[in-house]
Structure formats: C-alpha cells, structure tokens
Scaffold this motif. Structure first.
Motif, short mmCIF file in Angstrom:
data_model
loop_
_atom_site.label_atom_id
_atom_site.label_comp_id
_atom_site.label_asym_id
_atom_site.label_seq_id
_atom_site.Cartn_x
_atom_site.Cartn_y
_atom_site.Cartn_z
N MET A 1 0.78 -0.97 0.08
CA MET A 1 0.18 -0.02 0.07
C MET A 1 0.80 1.32 -0.11
SD MET A 1 -3.37 1.22 0.96
CE MET A 1 -3.84 -0.20 1.86
N HIS A 2 0.67 2.08 -1.00
CA HIS A 2 1.39 3.38 -1.40
C HIS A 2 0.84 4.42 -1.03
CE1 HIS A 2 4.42 5.93 -2.87
NE2 HIS A 2 5.26 4.93 -3.26
N LEU A 3 1.33 5.44 -0.30
CA LEU A 3 0.50 6.61 -0.02
C LEU A 3 0.18 7.39 -1.15
CD1 LEU A 3 2.64 7.94 3.36
CD2 LEU A 3 0.34 7.36 2.96
N ARG A 4 0.97 7.33 -2.22
CA ARG A 4 0.26 7.84 -3.40
C ARG A 4 -0.95 7.43 -3.82
NH1 ARG A 4 4.31 5.93 -8.00
NH2 ARG A 4 4.46 4.36 -6.44
N GLN A 5 -1.38 6.19 -3.63
CA GLN A 5 -2.72 5.54 -3.77
C GLN A 5 -3.70 6.55 -3.10
OE1 GLN A 5 -1.39 1.48 -2.81
NE2 GLN A 5 -2.76 0.97 -4.48
N PHE A 6 -3.27 6.76 -1.70
CA PHE A 6 -4.01 7.64 -0.82
C PHE A 6 -4.62 9.18 -1.70
CE2 PHE A 6 -4.88 5.75 3.16
CZ PHE A 6 -4.17 4.60 3.10
N ARG A 7 -3.46 9.77 -2.04
CA ARG A 7 -3.57 11.04 -2.78
C ARG A 7 -4.46 11.00 -4.04
NH1 ARG A 7 0.09 14.06 0.22
NH2 ARG A 7 1.73 12.90 1.07
N TYR A 8 -4.33 9.69 -4.71
CA TYR A 8 -5.11 9.70 -5.97
C TYR A 8 -6.63 9.41 -5.74
CZ TYR A 8 -0.66 8.61 -8.59
OH TYR A 8 0.46 8.59 -9.21
N PHE A 9 -6.72 8.70 -4.66
CA PHE A 9 -8.09 8.52 -4.38
C PHE A 9 -8.93 9.63 -3.69
CE2 PHE A 9 -11.27 7.46 -0.88
CZ PHE A 9 -12.41 7.02 -1.71
N VAL A 10 -8.22 10.32 -3.16
CA VAL A 10 -8.71 11.61 -2.67
C VAL A 10 -8.92 12.62 -3.69
CG1 VAL A 10 -8.22 13.96 -1.18
CG2 VAL A 10 -7.74 11.65 -0.20
N ALA A 11 -8.08 12.72 -4.72
CA ALA A 11 -8.11 13.48 -5.62
C ALA A 11 -9.60 13.16 -6.31
CB ALA A 11 -7.23 13.34 -6.79
N VAL A 12 -9.53 11.73 -7.00
CA VAL A 12 -10.78 11.31 -7.69
C VAL A 12 -12.09 11.61 -6.87
CG1 VAL A 12 -12.21 9.42 -8.68
CG2 VAL A 12 -9.65 9.66 -8.72
N ALA A 13 -11.97 11.27 -5.42
CA ALA A 13 -13.20 11.51 -4.77
C ALA A 13 -13.70 12.97 -4.66
CB ALA A 13 -12.99 10.95 -3.18
N GLU A 14 -12.79 13.87 -4.54
CA GLU A 14 -13.13 15.24 -4.66
C GLU A 14 -13.57 15.85 -5.89
OE1 GLU A 14 -10.58 16.59 -0.47
OE2 GLU A 14 -9.95 17.45 -2.43
N GLU A 15 -12.82 15.08 -7.09
CA GLU A 15 -13.46 15.67 -8.34
C GLU A 15 -14.55 15.15 -8.86
OE1 GLU A 15 -11.96 18.44 -9.70
OE2 GLU A 15 -10.10 18.59 -8.31
N HIS A 16 -15.02 14.12 -8.35
CA HIS A 16 -16.07 13.05 -9.04
C HIS A 16 -15.62 12.88 -10.31
CE1 HIS A 16 -17.94 14.15 -5.27
NE2 HIS A 16 -17.90 15.50 -5.80
N HIS A 17 -14.46 12.63 -10.67
CA HIS A 17 -14.10 12.79 -12.22
C HIS A 17 -12.84 12.17 -12.34
CE1 HIS A 17 -13.68 13.99 -16.30
NE2 HIS A 17 -14.91 14.29 -16.35
N PHE A 18 -12.61 11.08 -13.16
CA PHE A 18 -11.24 10.52 -13.00
C PHE A 18 -10.24 11.32 -14.01
CE2 PHE A 18 -10.51 6.29 -11.44
CZ PHE A 18 -11.77 6.18 -11.19
N THR A 19 -10.76 12.11 -15.15
CA THR A 19 -10.06 12.83 -15.95
C THR A 19 -9.46 14.28 -15.35
OG1 THR A 19 -11.38 12.22 -17.85
CG2 THR A 19 -9.92 14.10 -18.14
N ARG A 20 -10.08 14.78 -14.51
CA ARG A 20 -9.81 15.86 -13.96
C ARG A 20 -8.75 15.59 -12.56
NH1 ARG A 20 -15.20 17.60 -14.37
NH2 ARG A 20 -15.84 16.75 -12.32
N ALA A 21 -9.20 14.42 -12.08
CA ALA A 21 -8.36 13.96 -10.91
C ALA A 21 -6.99 13.76 -11.54
CB ALA A 21 -9.07 12.73 -10.10
N ALA A 22 -7.01 12.95 -12.59
CA ALA A 22 -5.62 12.62 -13.18
C ALA A 22 -4.76 13.88 -13.34
CB ALA A 22 -5.63 11.96 -14.37
N GLN A 23 -5.47 15.01 -13.97
CA GLN A 23 -4.81 16.10 -14.05
C GLN A 23 -4.13 16.91 -12.84
OE1 GLN A 23 -7.99 18.29 -16.32
NE2 GLN A 23 -6.39 18.20 -18.09
N ARG A 24 -4.92 16.69 -11.95
CA ARG A 24 -4.74 17.47 -10.62
C ARG A 24 -3.51 16.69 -9.82
NH1 ARG A 24 -9.25 17.42 -5.82
NH2 ARG A 24 -7.94 17.01 -4.11
#
Lengths: 91, 91
Positions: free
Chosen positions: B1-24
């Motif tokens: 379990m990498h902490l990166r995954q936590f940051r990725y997940f928070v981004a998707v959760a907050e953007e409700h959108h994979f594309t925007r989260a990915a950019q973020r």
DNA sequence: AATGCTTACGGGTCACGTAATGATT
DNA sequence: AATCATTACGTGACCCGTAAGCATT
C-alpha cells in the motif's frame, strides 16, 4: 513513500538491529538497509545511529517512530472501518 | 500500500471525475484508473460508483475518504515534527 | 576473524504513457 | 458522435536477493 517503509523502520527501531529486523519483516539486511536510507533521504533526517553493535534511534528517530506506529494503526483501522461499512451494506 | 494511492483516491473522490483528478495529480486517466482499482482490490471494497458522467463515492468510499485525508495529514505532520527535532538539534 | 551495516550487480515486478476498446447518453 | 472509464502493450523505475566491501571490536 510506501507504508512498507514505515513497517521496516519500526522493526529496526524496536530491534535496534538490522539483521534481526530483517528477519522479522521477512527480507535480507541489504534491502532493509537501503529502504531505511531511502526513508531517511525522503524525510531529510538521520533516524538511526549505526554502530558495529547495532543501531539506536536518534532523537528525531524517536519522534518519527511514534508517528510511524500511529500511522500504521490508522491505516489498518481505515481498512477495517471501510470494510465494515461495505459489509453492513451487502449483508 | 503506497501513500500515493491515498492521494490519488482523494483527488478522484473530490473531483468526482477521473480525468480531472488525473490532471490534478499529474498523471493520465489510465494509470489513475488502475491505481484506484488496485486500492479497491487491496481494501476489498468498491469505493467509487463509476458512470459516464463521472464517479461518485460509495458509502464505504465516504468512510475511506475521511480516513485517507487524515492519514495523509498525519504523514505530513510526522515528517515536519521529525525535521523540527533534527533541526533543533543541529541549529 | 567476527559482527554489523553498506554498496554493486542482476532479475523480476510495478507504474507510467500511448493507443485501442467498451459503455452510456 | 461524444464523454468517461477500462484494458493492451511497451518502457523505465523500483525492490529484492546474492555477493563483495568497509569498519569496528
């Protein structure tokens, strides 16, 4: 920063010894040494005082150890809590 | 379990959108999608409800999000506190 | 010489980007 | 067709084990 590094560090901190810590986490001394060095590099602080009779925590290491143990627990708890919610829904 | 995954997940959760989260978080949608799937596999729970108009959190996802954000903060704080001790020693 | 940690090297796994595919509106 | 997410494929980075090296007792 991988959570594995936290577990590795806790093992070394508690064993005061890379070899024993390596056995405890199931890898060899060499990769363990590298992992701890990488962690120190990432935090930017020396966490352990190495010697020929083992390794002791620096003051910074003592502080980091407390946080590291707490974070590991938090992660485990987060998983459990999340599973509990999902389980409650599906059951 | 990498902490990166936590940051990725928070981004998707907050953007409700994979594309925007990915950019973020500075990667492409594809690896982001895989990372989230891997996280779900590791926790053993579906955290997001995907649709063609975006992605929303499942109840389990809501719980995990709270913990994830807290853990990220804890890690940042752990580093800061550790550096502060080391800095206090060397200064 | 023995013990403890570190560096060198090779191999397997993992993460990313690009491109193609699937699904829903 | 357009949008959003998921595989498919190839490349570079990362982690581990084995082996050699360095330092202290």
């Amino acid at each position: 920063m991988h959570l594995r590094q936290f577990r590795y560090f806790v093992a070394v901190a508690e064993e005061h010894h890379f070899t024993r810590a390596a056995q405890r986490v199931g890898i060899e001394q060499s990769p363990l040494s590298r992992a701890i060095r990488a962690l120190e590099r990432e935090v930017g602080v020396v966490l352990l005082e190495r010697s020929t009779r083992g390794s002791l925590l620096t003051p910074a290491g003592i502080v980091f150890l407390k946080h590291a143990k707490s974070i590991i627990k938090s992660v485990d708890f987060a998983k459990e809590a999340t599973r509990a919610v999902a389980g409650a829904k599906t059951d």
